[in-house]
Structures are given as structure tokens and as C-alpha cells.
Design an enzyme around this catalytic site. Sequence first.
Site, mmCIF file in Angstrom:
data_model
loop_
_atom_site.group_PDB
_atom_site.id
_atom_site.type_symbol
_atom_site.label_atom_id
_atom_site.label_comp_id
_atom_site.label_asym_id
_atom_site.label_seq_id
_atom_site.Cartn_x
_atom_site.Cartn_y
_atom_site.Cartn_z
ATOM 1 N N ASP A 45 41.794 -128.981 -36.562
ATOM 2 C CA ASP A 45 42.243 -127.947 -35.637
ATOM 3 C C ASP A 45 43.240 -128.500 -34.626
ATOM 4 O O ASP A 45 44.171 -127.808 -34.208
ATOM 5 C CB ASP A 45 41.043 -127.335 -34.907
ATOM 6 C CG ASP A 45 40.243 -126.395 -35.809
ATOM 7 O OD1 ASP A 45 40.737 -126.054 -36.901
ATOM 8 O OD2 ASP A 45 39.124 -126.006 -35.420
ATOM 9 N N GLY A 46 43.056 -129.747 -34.216
ATOM 10 C CA GLY A 46 44.003 -130.358 -33.283
ATOM 11 C C GLY A 46 45.399 -130.456 -33.863
ATOM 12 O O GLY A 46 46.400 -130.249 -33.168
ATOM 13 N N ASN A 122 44.138 -121.803 -27.861
ATOM 14 C CA ASN A 122 42.708 -121.933 -27.563
ATOM 15 C C ASN A 122 42.372 -121.545 -26.136
ATOM 16 O O ASN A 122 41.635 -120.593 -25.906
ATOM 17 C CB ASN A 122 42.227 -123.363 -27.831
ATOM 18 C CG ASN A 122 41.734 -123.570 -29.244
ATOM 19 O OD1 ASN A 122 41.772 -122.642 -30.051
ATOM 20 N ND2 ASN A 122 41.290 -124.767 -29.552
ATOM 21 N N GLU A 123 42.874 -122.346 -25.176
ATOM 22 C CA GLU A 123 42.505 -122.095 -23.792
ATOM 23 C C GLU A 123 43.427 -122.806 -22.820
ATOM 24 O O GLU A 123 44.200 -123.694 -23.192
ATOM 25 C CB GLU A 123 41.060 -122.532 -23.510
ATOM 26 C CG GLU A 123 40.842 -124.022 -23.362
ATOM 27 C CD GLU A 123 40.690 -124.752 -24.664
ATOM 28 O OE1 GLU A 123 41.426 -125.755 -24.844
ATOM 29 O OE2 GLU A 123 39.877 -124.350 -25.494
ATOM 30 N N ARG A 148 34.494 -121.655 -6.052
ATOM 31 C CA ARG A 148 34.419 -123.066 -5.670
ATOM 32 C C ARG A 148 33.670 -123.801 -6.772
ATOM 33 O O ARG A 148 32.587 -123.378 -7.170
ATOM 34 C CB ARG A 148 33.688 -123.236 -4.340
ATOM 35 C CG ARG A 148 34.450 -122.731 -3.117
ATOM 36 C CD ARG A 148 33.591 -122.843 -1.861
ATOM 37 N NE ARG A 148 34.345 -122.501 -0.661
ATOM 38 C CZ ARG A 148 34.528 -121.262 -0.208
ATOM 39 N NH1 ARG A 148 34.005 -120.244 -0.876
ATOM 40 N NH2 ARG A 148 35.219 -121.053 0.901
ATOM 41 N N ASP A 150 34.229 -127.117 -10.108
ATOM 42 C CA ASP A 150 35.060 -128.131 -10.764
ATOM 43 C C ASP A 150 36.318 -127.537 -11.388
ATOM 44 O O ASP A 150 37.329 -128.223 -11.516
ATOM 45 C CB ASP A 150 34.247 -128.851 -11.848
ATOM 46 C CG ASP A 150 33.268 -129.851 -11.267
ATOM 47 O OD1 ASP A 150 33.249 -130.003 -10.017
ATOM 48 O OD2 ASP A 150 32.523 -130.480 -12.033
#
Length: 265
Positions: A45-46, A122-123, A148, A150
Site C-alpha cells: 500500500d505504501g 489515506n489521511e 487540546r 497530541d
Amino acid sequence: MKFAITSKGDSNSNTLMHKIKMYLLDFNLQYDEDQPDIVISVGGDGTLLYAFHRYCSRLDKTAFVGVHTGHLGFYADWVPEEIEKLVIAIAKTPFQVVEYPLLEIIIRYQNGERESSYLALNESTVKSVEGTLVMDVDIRGQHFERFRGDGLCIATPSGSTAYNKALGGAIIHPAIPAIQLTEIASINNRVFRTVGSPLILPGHHTCTLKPVNQTDFHVTIDHLTLLHKDVKSLQFRVADNMIRFARFRPFPFWKRVHDSFISNS
């Protein structure tokens, strides 16, 4: 028909790439890295993500097909033992086109610099360069919450099985034109509150993130990590463009989900 091939770069993938290229040339197809009608991704997939970003300027003219040389992929549905079948299918069979939604990201800057625009298969994620990410989240131009934590992840339906799933997001069928906003380690206590659940936005909704106390952010676009400074806002929506996959046989989405996460075989 004009074709191009991308490889993961390992010896196995490169060997398959050269074999596929030789077979297709024998069928009198034309190799064209600049303007291919079909792009064959050999790897995982990469590898297909790299191919998508390489040819994202011609998505309406290029279709993609994947051969996986490692684990079963969501985008790579052919195995090395089937390359003769795939070559014959490409050379002799009109392929069906399946379209998946993409994510559009527009980043605007405080200094009036020209905005940056990206497409993600993807994202996209947004994280602070240092410390806690604090962002006002607007949906359709209305303030929704102050986040708030990460970071935030905005995923496509086809990307919902990737990082989004690891964050507790929902798996969405790629026939649904939507994007999903998922929290990354949000801070929730008696003082600070977020909705605490993934949000699924339909195609006509826009999500905008506005910095509160910082202006520099690490923004990922699929496999790419970029540093953006003096950010005024980050806008996310379902893109007008779609990725086109060449289908020569059924490749059911829910079967891919089952085989990737449930099946032991």
C-alpha cells in the site's frame, strides 16, 4: 494503451516490475512514465501511495492497480503468482474503473503567503511542533470545540482502515463520500472537554482547524511529513477529485477488511 510501473525497490519487487514491463511491451503496449493510462504498483500500500502522489495531477486520466509482494494490501489485490493473468487482463480486457474519495487539504498563512493545497489518499494529521496541540475546530463555518491533545487525524474512507483505525475511528466503506476527524490523545478533564468521539462529515461539509496559541505545525499528507509555519487555518473537505482503480475482477472492501484484521489464513 500507455502504462507505467512503480516498485517498492526491493529485489523481489524490482524483478516483478521488469517482468511485467517486458510482458506488456510484448503485447505492444507503450511504456510512458509521464502520461500513463494505467499505473501498476508493485510492493504494498505504501508503494501505491507513492504512485498516487506522483500522478495526482492526472487522476482523471490515470487508473491504478496494485501487485503486493508482502502482506495483503487494501490497494494491492494481485499476488506475484498472478502477474501473467494480470498482464493478459491489462492487454486484452477493458477494465472497470472504481473511484474512491480523496481528502483535500488547504493550508492558509498569517503572512498572506499563497495557500498550500494537497490531496491525500489515506489521511492527514496535524501535530504541534512542540507541546500540546490547541486548535479551534469549526464545522461548516461554526465553532464546534476547542481541542487540546497530541493531534488530530482526518481520514478518507479508504484510509479509515489505516492510522484512523488505530486511533479508534470507524471503518467506512469507500463508496461513501465522507471524511473522518479522529482525536489523538485528547485532554479531557473538568476544565477541558472535547466530544471524545470520531466525527464523520459528509461530502458537503468542511472542517477547519484554527490555531489558538501556536502557528507552526507538523502536517502529514499520507506518508509525507511537512513543517508549516505561520499557519492561519487548515481546511479539510472531500475533494472534487477521486482516485481511479482499474478492476479486472471483484475486490470486495469488506472481504479486504476481514482478510486484513480477522482472518488467520
